[in-house]
Design an enzyme around this catalytic site. Structure first.
Site, PDB file in Angstrom:
ATOM      1  N   PHE A  66       0.774  -1.347   0.135  1.00  0.00           N
ATOM      2  CA  PHE A  66       0.020  -0.187   0.026  1.00  0.00           C
ATOM      3  C   PHE A  66       0.676   1.198   0.024  1.00  0.00           C
ATOM      4  CE2 PHE A  66      -2.797   3.117   1.718  1.00  0.00           C
ATOM      5  CZ  PHE A  66      -3.892   3.164   1.168  1.00  0.00           C
ATOM      6  N   CYS A  89       4.413  -7.730  -2.999  1.00  0.00           N
ATOM      7  CA  CYS A  89       3.407  -9.217  -3.272  1.00  0.00           C
ATOM      8  C   CYS A  89       2.421  -8.916  -2.486  1.00  0.00           C
ATOM      9  CB  CYS A  89       4.407 -10.194  -2.887  1.00  0.00           C
ATOM     10  SG  CYS A  89       3.606 -11.807  -2.862  1.00  0.00           S
ATOM     11  N   HIS A  97      -9.197  -7.042   2.014  1.00  0.00           N
ATOM     12  CA  HIS A  97      -8.229  -6.298   2.303  1.00  0.00           C
ATOM     13  C   HIS A  97      -7.361  -6.124   1.030  1.00  0.00           C
ATOM     14  CE1 HIS A  97      -6.356  -4.225   5.745  1.00  0.00           C
ATOM     15  NE2 HIS A  97      -5.117  -4.187   4.737  1.00  0.00           N
ATOM     16  N   PHE A 122       5.008  -1.411 -12.265  1.00  0.00           N
ATOM     17  CA  PHE A 122       4.095  -1.967 -11.355  1.00  0.00           C
ATOM     18  C   PHE A 122       4.813  -3.449 -11.427  1.00  0.00           C
ATOM     19  CE2 PHE A 122       0.264  -4.344 -10.623  1.00  0.00           C
ATOM     20  CZ  PHE A 122      -0.057  -3.901  -9.449  1.00  0.00           C
ATOM     21  N   ARG A 136       6.794 -17.150  -9.176  1.00  0.00           N
ATOM     22  CA  ARG A 136       7.125 -16.060 -10.078  1.00  0.00           C
ATOM     23  C   ARG A 136       8.197 -14.981  -9.521  1.00  0.00           C
ATOM     24  NH1 ARG A 136       2.310 -18.150 -10.139  1.00  0.00           N
ATOM     25  NH2 ARG A 136       1.065 -18.059 -12.295  1.00  0.00           N
TER      26      ARG A 136
HETATM   27  C1  DLZ Z   1      -2.260  -5.435   5.881  1.00  0.00           C
HETATM   28  C2  DLZ Z   1      -1.720  -6.240   4.836  1.00  0.00           C
HETATM   29  C3  DLZ Z   1      -2.250  -7.475   4.161  1.00  0.00           C
HETATM   30  C4  DLZ Z   1      -3.543  -8.203   4.829  1.00  0.00           C
HETATM   31  N1  DLZ Z   1      -1.716  -8.191   3.449  1.00  0.00           N
HETATM   32  C5  DLZ Z   1      -0.480  -7.701   2.845  1.00  0.00           C
HETATM   33  C6  DLZ Z   1       0.020  -8.465   1.462  1.00  0.00           C
HETATM   34  O1  DLZ Z   1      -0.291  -9.505   1.319  1.00  0.00           O
HETATM   35  N2  DLZ Z   1       1.056  -7.633   1.075  1.00  0.00           N
HETATM   36  C7  DLZ Z   1       1.419  -6.459   1.231  1.00  0.00           C
HETATM   37  O2  DLZ Z   1       2.396  -5.894   0.503  1.00  0.00           O
HETATM   38  N3  DLZ Z   1       0.836  -5.666   2.244  1.00  0.00           N
HETATM   39  C8  DLZ Z   1      -0.092  -6.272   3.092  1.00  0.00           C
HETATM   40  N4  DLZ Z   1      -0.673  -5.467   4.089  1.00  0.00           N
HETATM   41  C9  DLZ Z   1      -0.046  -4.536   4.343  1.00  0.00           C
HETATM   42  C10 DLZ Z   1      -0.658  -3.199   3.714  1.00  0.00           C
HETATM   43  O3  DLZ Z   1       0.145  -3.105   2.375  1.00  0.00           O
HETATM   44  C11 DLZ Z   1      -0.126  -1.814   4.548  1.00  0.00           C
HETATM   45  O4  DLZ Z   1       1.044  -1.640   4.706  1.00  0.00           O
HETATM   46  C12 DLZ Z   1      -1.001  -1.446   5.690  1.00  0.00           C
HETATM   47  O5  DLZ Z   1      -2.154  -1.792   5.502  1.00  0.00           O
HETATM   48  C13 DLZ Z   1      -0.564  -0.111   6.310  1.00  0.00           C
HETATM   49  O6  DLZ Z   1      -1.103   0.729   5.459  1.00  0.00           O
END
Ligand code: DLZ
Length: 158
Positions: A66, A89, A97, A122, A136
């Site tokens: 994110f 990833c 989520h 990306f 991958r």
């Molecule tokens: C919270 C979260 C979850 C459940 N899964 C992933 C994931 O599979 N891959 C990833 O890169 N990040 C995940 N995150 C974290 C979110 O990207 C982010 O860091 C949090 O929601 C805080 O903004």
């Protein structure tokens, strides 16, 4: 139009842009780090193989996918950076989520690329399972980190 292109991993370094003076930022998500470290290794080695200099490749980590968009923006706003490669990833879970993160990072990275008028790649895997991700990230389906680096090089040569 139909295409046979399935992977960029085999991209030849012949007749492509000279990237010896190009500067790259690679932004790496720490979530699922066994996968993202493999993606980073692929992207980094691919840039070197195609002529980039070690000192022209900077790495920045972000906590999760994110946060890749903001990390990319902080890199892209630097005039000295020619291209940004985002690696993450996101593995499908039982809640929505996954969808929120994937949608946000895809849109965010697109926005940064258009705002700063430079390639922001990306390189985010969105598999159903960790095994699909590993396949991958240097496994039986190649390394999408390599392909992200190739994509950056191709866009710089546009
Ligand atoms: C919270 C979260 C979850 C459940 N899964 C992933 C994931 O599979 N891959 C990833 O890169 N990040 C995940 N995150 C974290 C979110 O990207 C982010 O860091 C949090 O929601 C805080 O903004």
């Amino acid at each position: 139009m139909a295409t046979t292109l399935k992977s960029l991993s085999e991209y030849s370094s012949k007749n492509i842009l000279d990237i010896s003076a190009k500067k790259f930022a690679i932004v790496v998500s720490e979530w699922n780090e066994d996968v993202t470290e493999a993606l980073y290794s692929g992207a980094y080695q691919t840039l070197l193989q195609h002529g980039a200099k070690k000192e022209n490749i900077i790495r920045k980590n972000v906590p999760g996918s994110f946060e890749l968009s903001l990390g990319a923006q902080w890199c892209a706003q630097e005039d000295t950076i020619d291209a940004v490669i985002c690696l993450g990833c996101v593995i499908q879970g039982e809640t929505r989520h996954f969808d929120f993160i994937c949608d946000a990072v895809a849109q965010g990275i697109t926005n940064v690329s258009l705002k700063f008028n430079k390639p922001v790649i990306f390189g985010v895997l969105t598999p159903n399972t960790q095994q699909q991700a590993l396949d991958r990230a240097g496994g039986k389906h190649g390394n999408k980190g390599d392909e992200a680096a190739i994509t950056a090089i191709k866009m710089l040569g546009f």
